[in-house]
Scaffold this motif. Structure first.
Motif, PDB file in Angstrom:
ATOM      1  N   UNK A 189      91.836 -11.263 -34.314  1.00  6.33           N
ATOM      2  CA  UNK A 189      91.650 -12.562 -33.695  1.00  6.33           C
ATOM      3  C   UNK A 189      92.907 -13.373 -33.554  1.00  6.33           C
ATOM      4  N   UNK A 190      93.755 -13.305 -34.547  1.00  6.65           N
ATOM      5  CA  UNK A 190      94.943 -14.151 -34.536  1.00  6.65           C
ATOM      6  C   UNK A 190      95.841 -13.887 -33.344  1.00  6.65           C
ATOM      7  N   UNK A 191      95.897 -12.626 -32.946  1.00  7.33           N
ATOM      8  CA  UNK A 191      96.764 -12.278 -31.817  1.00  7.33           C
ATOM      9  C   UNK A 191      95.950 -11.967 -30.567  1.00  7.33           C
ATOM     10  N   UNK A 192      94.681 -12.366 -30.586  1.00  6.44           N
ATOM     11  CA  UNK A 192      93.794 -12.012 -29.475  1.00  6.44           C
ATOM     12  C   UNK A 192      93.551 -13.233 -28.584  1.00  6.44           C
ATOM     13  N   UNK A 193      94.188 -13.230 -27.429  1.00  5.03           N
ATOM     14  CA  UNK A 193      94.094 -14.381 -26.543  1.00  5.03           C
ATOM     15  C   UNK A 193      92.676 -14.599 -26.042  1.00  5.03           C
ATOM     16  N   UNK A 194      91.954 -13.491 -25.793  1.00  8.08           N
ATOM     17  CA  UNK A 194      90.639 -13.610 -25.150  1.00  8.08           C
ATOM     18  C   UNK A 194      89.498 -13.735 -26.159  1.00  8.08           C
ATOM     19  N   UNK A 195      89.657 -13.096 -27.329  1.00  9.13           N
ATOM     20  CA  UNK A 195      88.602 -13.148 -28.343  1.00  9.13           C
ATOM     21  C   UNK A 195      89.203 -13.681 -29.642  1.00  9.13           C
ATOM     22  N   UNK A 196      89.439 -14.978 -29.695  1.00 11.05           N
ATOM     23  CA  UNK A 196      90.127 -15.529 -30.878  1.00 11.05           C
ATOM     24  C   UNK A 196      89.329 -15.332 -32.175  1.00 11.05           C
ATOM     25  N   UNK A 197      87.994 -15.129 -32.055  1.00  8.77           N
ATOM     26  CA  UNK A 197      87.179 -14.943 -33.259  1.00  8.77           C
ATOM     27  C   UNK A 197      86.790 -13.477 -33.431  1.00  8.77           C
ATOM     28  N   UNK A 198      87.703 -12.616 -33.010  1.00  8.34           N
ATOM     29  CA  UNK A 198      87.388 -11.182 -33.045  1.00  8.34           C
ATOM     30  C   UNK A 198      87.318 -10.618 -34.450  1.00  8.34           C
ATOM     31  N   UNK A 199      87.977 -11.231 -35.412  1.00  9.27           N
ATOM     32  CA  UNK A 199      87.907 -10.718 -36.794  1.00  9.27           C
ATOM     33  C   UNK A 199      86.479 -10.784 -37.307  1.00  9.27           C
ATOM     34  N   UNK A 200      85.898 -11.980 -37.187  1.00 10.09           N
ATOM     35  CA  UNK A 200      84.494 -12.119 -37.585  1.00 10.09           C
ATOM     36  C   UNK A 200      83.606 -11.160 -36.801  1.00 10.09           C
ATOM     37  N   UNK A 201      83.818 -11.151 -35.512  1.00 13.60           N
ATOM     38  CA  UNK A 201      82.966 -10.345 -34.640  1.00 13.60           C
ATOM     39  C   UNK A 201      83.028  -8.870 -35.021  1.00 13.60           C
ATOM     40  N   UNK A 206      84.094  -7.613 -37.924  1.00 18.44           N
ATOM     41  CA  UNK A 206      83.678  -7.390 -39.315  1.00 18.44           C
ATOM     42  C   UNK A 206      82.185  -7.555 -39.512  1.00 18.44           C
ATOM     43  N   UNK A 207      81.637  -8.598 -38.906  1.00 16.93           N
ATOM     44  CA  UNK A 207      80.246  -8.966 -39.197  1.00 16.93           C
ATOM     45  C   UNK A 207      79.273  -8.517 -38.114  1.00 16.93           C
ATOM     46  N   UNK A 208      79.779  -8.275 -36.947  1.00 17.37           N
ATOM     47  CA  UNK A 208      78.884  -7.964 -35.833  1.00 17.37           C
ATOM     48  C   UNK A 208      78.404  -9.223 -35.117  1.00 17.37           C
ATOM     49  N   UNK A 209      78.863 -10.354 -35.578  1.00 17.83           N
ATOM     50  CA  UNK A 209      78.530 -11.618 -34.921  1.00 17.83           C
ATOM     51  C   UNK A 209      79.633 -12.617 -35.261  1.00 17.83           C
ATOM     52  N   UNK A 226      81.153   3.119 -30.580  1.00 13.99           N
ATOM     53  CA  UNK A 226      81.503   1.880 -31.285  1.00 13.99           C
ATOM     54  C   UNK A 226      81.098   0.648 -30.497  1.00 13.99           C
ATOM     55  N   UNK A 227      81.458   0.653 -29.239  1.00 16.69           N
ATOM     56  CA  UNK A 227      81.187  -0.542 -28.433  1.00 16.69           C
ATOM     57  C   UNK A 227      79.697  -0.710 -28.178  1.00 16.69           C
ATOM     58  N   UNK A 228      78.969   0.410 -28.028  1.00 14.19           N
ATOM     59  CA  UNK A 228      77.534   0.286 -27.784  1.00 14.19           C
ATOM     60  C   UNK A 228      76.848  -0.311 -29.016  1.00 14.19           C
ATOM     61  N   UNK A 229      77.280   0.169 -30.179  1.00 19.25           N
ATOM     62  CA  UNK A 229      76.696  -0.379 -31.408  1.00 19.25           C
ATOM     63  C   UNK A 229      76.976  -1.887 -31.523  1.00 19.25           C
ATOM     64  N   UNK A 230      78.213  -2.217 -31.235  1.00 23.08           N
ATOM     65  CA  UNK A 230      78.577  -3.640 -31.279  1.00 23.08           C
ATOM     66  C   UNK A 230      77.683  -4.475 -30.361  1.00 23.08           C
ATOM     67  N   UNK A 231      77.407  -3.927 -29.191  1.00 22.36           N
ATOM     68  CA  UNK A 231      76.705  -4.716 -28.161  1.00 22.36           C
ATOM     69  C   UNK A 231      75.295  -5.093 -28.601  1.00 22.36           C
ATOM     70  N   UNK A 232      74.822  -4.431 -29.654  1.00 18.52           N
ATOM     71  CA  UNK A 232      73.464  -4.749 -30.118  1.00 18.52           C
ATOM     72  C   UNK A 232      73.469  -5.755 -31.251  1.00 18.52           C
ATOM     73  N   UNK A 233      74.629  -6.238 -31.594  1.00 17.27           N
ATOM     74  CA  UNK A 233      74.753  -7.202 -32.696  1.00 17.27           C
ATOM     75  C   UNK A 233      74.049  -8.518 -32.417  1.00 17.27           C
ATOM     76  N   UNK A 234      73.623  -8.719 -31.213  1.00 19.19           N
ATOM     77  CA  UNK A 234      72.910  -9.966 -30.880  1.00 19.19           C
ATOM     78  C   UNK A 234      71.712 -10.180 -31.778  1.00 19.19           C
TER      79      UNK A 234
END
Lengths: 746, 746
Positions: B460-472, B474-477, B516-524
């Motif tokens: 997240x820290x270096x992610x311009x588009x997904x600044x909260x990517x660490x949480x996302x 790690x946690x799936x949300x 990986x990405x498909x699994x992530x996409x179900x984190x909703x």
């Protein structure tokens, strides 16, 4: 250089240098005239250079005694102020209206703060010499030094360890114009343009300055700032920068606005030096860059400084004075220094310059000069140039004639290609005629005459220089049509100009013209009031203005008919007909009595031009010459000192100093346009002027006191080339003899 | 042309033309969406053109209902306002933040007055059609008309007899940035630069626009103006312009400042026409001039206008609709018109454009597009481009991938080379994947995947588009870490993007990534609250946010977790797993019941993007498809009309219209990134889409109602290429069949 740096650090540099002084530049104290409204400054400049790099200390703090925005203010530097906000690049010296003094360069340390109310600093260890200035900023522990070439500035900052910043502020300055444009060229370079002008509140006298600025170290970061316009309501809530200085950290393309700047941030080691070079031009950014590159060639600070000093020594060294006190030498050489600042170069190294009152870019063969404050300088400054720097004076005259060629009018108060129309009269005429009369004739004489004839004879409505010419031509004088229209002052200037023009016409074989202009020049008699014994405004119906108080008008108090002075400051200002004026007053006795009363009653203003030749008028009358000698000596001692207030008032671009320089050499050109001098006792035992043989056929002119060890303030005898002469001599005789010797009464 | 002018004077031009309408452009009403915060405007523009010439009526008068400086305001034109202050050149259409809308061109008569509070005018006889706008200024009796080429504007003023003026105001505009620079090139031409930016109050999203403006008649006089900075004390007394607009009458060189302008004064005869051409560029003044010259060639107004109209007819004519009412055709073609405004051209005619987030000038081979409001447009606008304008969509995708190449990140909300970071998510991914899935693959696919992978996996820290990517990651949300951090909205966008990315990875043979990405996409699922039956913010400790009100957030009310909407506007926004969401909700019945309730209780917001596909979700469930058909028809009728308020809200650069255009054609791409459409009953009897055979191998796609004369709002059967099909079809099948036929229930 080590010695200099060491001395600077010991804070005895200035004193130390003074004791070891050998060169003319060592006798210059640039702090003279920097208070008491002298409006000189201690900045770094070359002789007649376009560039000056001046400490700017007239804004941003209530600690300052004078603030440029809180009152009338016309100089970037004031000696008694204390808050430094940067170096201004390109400045006027010794003028009465705010102008130029922009491109403000400031070093700071720590977190970036671009608000000059915050980033300015108190200072100490201030020192200056020709072409060099240094200051120590106590808030930041930064040593700042400035030097210059004719068209570029070079500033060196010595930083402490840590975060250091260099700011270029284009939003502030002495000028009343605003607006600037800038773009980043590389990590170490910006270029741009700033709008200047509105001199003496003339709204259309506007002109651009172009610049290129380079730092010699790649910064860690850089960017711009701009003061944001204030917003209201939700916009104000959402825009956190509104009404404030916004820092542009990620934008590096073109920026423009009223109040913009550029910042460069560095990590510096203790004692690390960073140099900032600034090239300017009044033509284009490309020329600004070329000026910088051709004049600095990337040379180091010390080299540029030495070159500037050499230029000054060469120019100041054209006059060598011997005898006199150290203080007198300082007054003298500082006066000569002040006389060599304006007019200054306008053209770029490639010869290009902006057309007078036009949009064309033209190319000059010789030097094109600008900043002609002619109502002041026609009285003595150009006479000094003619004698000591004739090649320069010829270029100035050519510049003036070219202005006519480009614009249709000779200059009155020309400023970077704009006619500001400040003050009155037709002062180019006496300047050009005086130059021609002294043998400097290598300019377009026919065109010059055409130009003079035009302003002398065109109807007022279409006459840029003599707007009241209809009255003047019809009546022989200018009546008072508005309460403060300065009508008498206008006419007195026309008389002097027309007298010079008459002589010029005569010399050119135009006898009819000569007769007409000579007759006109005597129209001053209309103004003479028997009742008051002074000049007095005349109403349109031909009657004198009433009620009348001839002493009204001191200290810039508005007064009907007269400009910046009382009737007493103008009444003796008929230098072309002193004897005639005396007859009008009832003869020599009355004339001398009244003139002496002007001095005795404190009605003489040493700081305003119309009366500065008064002390010399006594010498027109046999037996009264001692008054000239006494008064000149007293006035020099009282008003021209080595202190910061050591000028009687506004320097008027070298005119105050011109008076002192001539007076200290023992002769003064009291009638502009007439190639004669009135003599007084020199302040020095011996003065040697290096003449330019190309113009004067010989190498030098020596003025000396034959019996210097004799005590006494008065002249017993004068010898020109060994032969006894009177108190007024011609320029030709002086040059021809090459030697003027005074014998003091013991 | 005579006929047109005549009709205009009779003030029946618009009606007259409408009755005779034959061409698609005749069905466009540019006034639709110009009030009710639609933020569209009736200005002259070419399809996807850089230039638009728009009537500016949002400043200067209290008579205006909305003022740009008095509130949130993001459009240069508002239908219910009444005070015209000029044409703004280069504008945004359908956006939510103030930007651009500068280079204001205004005609006046009589004495020069450059204060827009004074010089504006009321108006009548306002009319517009694609590429053309006209207005009659009642204060001056001036007829003003505007047209455009892709990169230049052309305005024609018809003046009365007397003194007439043309003003170019660079001080005002919709943008919150200030500062401009200008210089006179000749008597009839100025050039310059204006600083723009700060979109959505992002202080660093700043960029310059360069322009060249030419008038086709030599003025009697011309000059500049500049609002002067206020002064105090004697300076204020002496400077009569301080705090006011100063007219520069004798200065014609460079000018710069916050609030500057140029004026041109003419003596005009009655009915005399003067044309003003404006070329622009985001690269340089030289390019602005080249754009103007290459696109206008000095052609007359009528010719340029006809060319603009032809461009529109060519583009709008790619879809022909038959049947339906005249009003429906107007809604449809106006919708298509709105969909063809942004993204728009960025590169100049010579191919040059400014690097994304950099200072280089690059050269584009194809068209380089800008103004990517991707959080909006990824939902349907790019799908419309892909189907009907595939060559254009491919250039848009190439532009997006090149932005990554230049800047290191795909765009989120790109504006003239700046990433404004407005709204959230990673919307480039579904756009590019959707395009690729539909067979448009002629771009750097590997680089595109690299770019997507980078934003999906960088910390997240270096992610311009997904600044909260660490949480996302790690946690799936994304947990709620600040009250109004829109955490749920962020995560929902990531799920959709990751679903598209998974499909892309799968197709490229990257099975691990795909998994990986498909699994992530179900984190909703994390966000689903059994208690409320909606998504609900999660606190950092894993518990749900309390107290919670799922209906909070309507009308831009701030609400924890959600951006510009309530929980209800987001809860069904899992288009990639509608069936899975239904299972989570307890099955189809509950899903349908709750979704229907959203509409019944007025919780549906037709103007905000997250829920605009809701009506189509019913069609995922057998037997519920009628609800889609009923709702789509009702929503079209209610929110998309031919009136100025005929858009449900902010047009969002074509997204509202994209919804209407697809819906009226009978199919909608409800899951961005998935190449499928959900079907509904078309509004027209027959829709013919001209396909680009280069990409789709055939000339056209026909959608028709088999029994158009039958009364009824519901579908009985659907046939694709003659074969019965369901309510969701793939893009490939649709293109392959080339014919989609609906049979209505009578």
């Amino acid at each position: 250089m080590k010695k200099h740096v060491l001395l600077a650090f010991l804070a005895v540099w200035f004193v130390g240098e003074r004791l070891a002084a050998q060169e003319p530049a060592d006798y210059v104290d640039p702090f003279i005239g920097t208070t008491n409204f002298g409006t000189c400054n201690p900045g770094a400049v070359c002789p007649n250079g376009m560039m000056s790099v001046v400490p700017f200390n007239v804004m941003g703090s209530d600690d300052n005694r004078y603030d440029k925005d809180a009152r009338w203010w016309s100089t970037p530097y004031e000696y008694t102020n204390s808050y430094f906000t940067g170096f201004s690049h390109v400045n006027l010296s010794g003028v009465g209206c705010p102008e130029l003094g922009s491109l403000l360069l400031m070093p700071t340390t720590g977190e970036l703060d671009v608000d000059y109310h915050h980033y300015g600093s108190k200072y100490e260890k201030e020192s200056a010499s020709p072409g060099y200035y240094t200051i120590s900023l106590t808030k930041y522990d930064i040593l700042a030094e400035a030097t210059a070439t004719p068209r570029s500035g070079l500033v060196r900052f010595t930083f402490p360890e840590g975060k250091s910043n260099i700011l270029l502020n284009l939003g502030e300055g002495l000028t009343n114009e605003s607006g600037a444009y800038m773009r980043k060229v590389s990590e170490t370079e910006v270029e741009g343009m700033k709008v200047l002008g509105t001199f003496c509140y003339n709204p259309q006298a506007v002109f651009p300055i172009y610049f290129v600025m380079k730092v010699n170290k790649v910064p860690q970061a850089s960017g711009y700032w701009k003061k944001q316009r204030p917003m209201v309501g939700v916009e104000a809530e959402w825009d956190k920068d509104q009404g404030k200085y916004k820092l542009y950290t990620k934008y590096a393309k073109d920026i423009a606005g009223d109040d913009i700047g550029a910042w460069f941030a560095f990590d510096t080691e203790k004692g690390e030096q960073i140099e900032v070079a600034m090239g300017v031009s009044f033509v284009s950014i490309a020329n600004a860059r070329e000026n910088l590159e051709k004049e600095q060639h990337g040379r180091h600070f010390e080299t540029v400084r030495e070159e500037a000093r050499k230029r000054w020594n060469d120019d100041l060294g054209r006059i060598l004075v011997e005898g006199g006190t150290e203080e007198q030498k300082t007054v003298f050489y500082t006066g000569l220094y002040h006389a060599l600042i304006h007019p200054n170069l306008l053209q770029d190294v490639n010869g290009q310059y902006p057309q007078m009152e036009g949009d064309k870019i033209l190319t000059s063969k010789g030097n094109r000069y600008t900043v002609f404050s002619l109502w002041d300088t026609y009285r003595n400054l150009h006479q000094l140039m003619t004698l000591v720097y004739p090649e320069r004076q010829l270029d100035m005259v050519r510049s003036m004639v070219d202005m006519y060629r480009e614009h249709g009018w000779l200059p009155k108060w020309e400023l970077y290609g704009r006619e500001t129309l400040t003050m009155e009269g037709d002062p180019s005429i006496p300047v050009i005629v005086d130059t021609w009369m002294k043998g400097l004739r290598d300019f377009d004489v026919d065109l010059a005459y055409e130009a003079m004839y035009k302003s002398a004879t065109s109807p007022g409505k279409e006459n840029l220089l003599r707007p009241d010419n209809d009255d003047y031509m019809n009546l022989g004088y200018v009546p008072l049509r508005e309460q403060f229209d300065n009508s008498v002052s206008h006419a007195l200037e026309y008389y002097i100009a027309d007298y010079a023009l008459a002589a010029f016409a005569e010399a050119l074989g135009k006898k009819e013209d000569a007769k007409m202009f000579r007759e006109r020049s005597l129209g001053y008699r209309h103004y003479y009031s028997e009742e008051y014994g002074t000049f007095r405004p005349i109403l349109p119906d031909g009657s004198f203005y009433s009620p009348f108080d001839p002493s009204q008008g001191a200290n810039f108090e508005p007064v009907p008919g007269f400009h910046e002075g009382s009737a007493w400051n103008y009444t003796f200002y008929v230098p072309h007909d002193v004897k005639g004026l005396a007859r009008l007053m009832g003869g020599k006795k009355n004339f001398v009595r009244k003139l002496q009363m002007v001095f005795d009653k404190g009605l003489y203003d040493p700081a305003n031009e119309p009366d500065i030749a008064y002390p010399y008028l006594f010498s027109y009358f046999k037996g009264e010459e001692w008054r000239t000698q006494k008064l000149v000596k007293e006035l020099l001692a009282k008003h021209f000192t080595t202190k910061p207030d050591g000028l009687p008032g506004n320097e008027d671009t070298g005119t105050m100093s011109g008076w002192a320089v001539f007076s200290m050499m023992g002769f003064y050109p009291d009638c502009p346009g007439v190639p004669e001098y009135t003599l007084t006792l020199p302040a020095f035992d011996r003065v040697t002027i290096k003449l330019n043989p190309r113009y004067y056929g010989k190498e030098k002119l020596v003025i000396e006191v034959a019996n210097p060890k004799a005590k006494g303030d008065y002249i017993k005898a004068i010898r020109l080339g060994g032969k006894k002469c009177g108190y007024r001599i011609s320029h030709r005789d002086l040059i021809s003899a090459g030697h003027l010797s005074f014998e003091k009464k013991p």
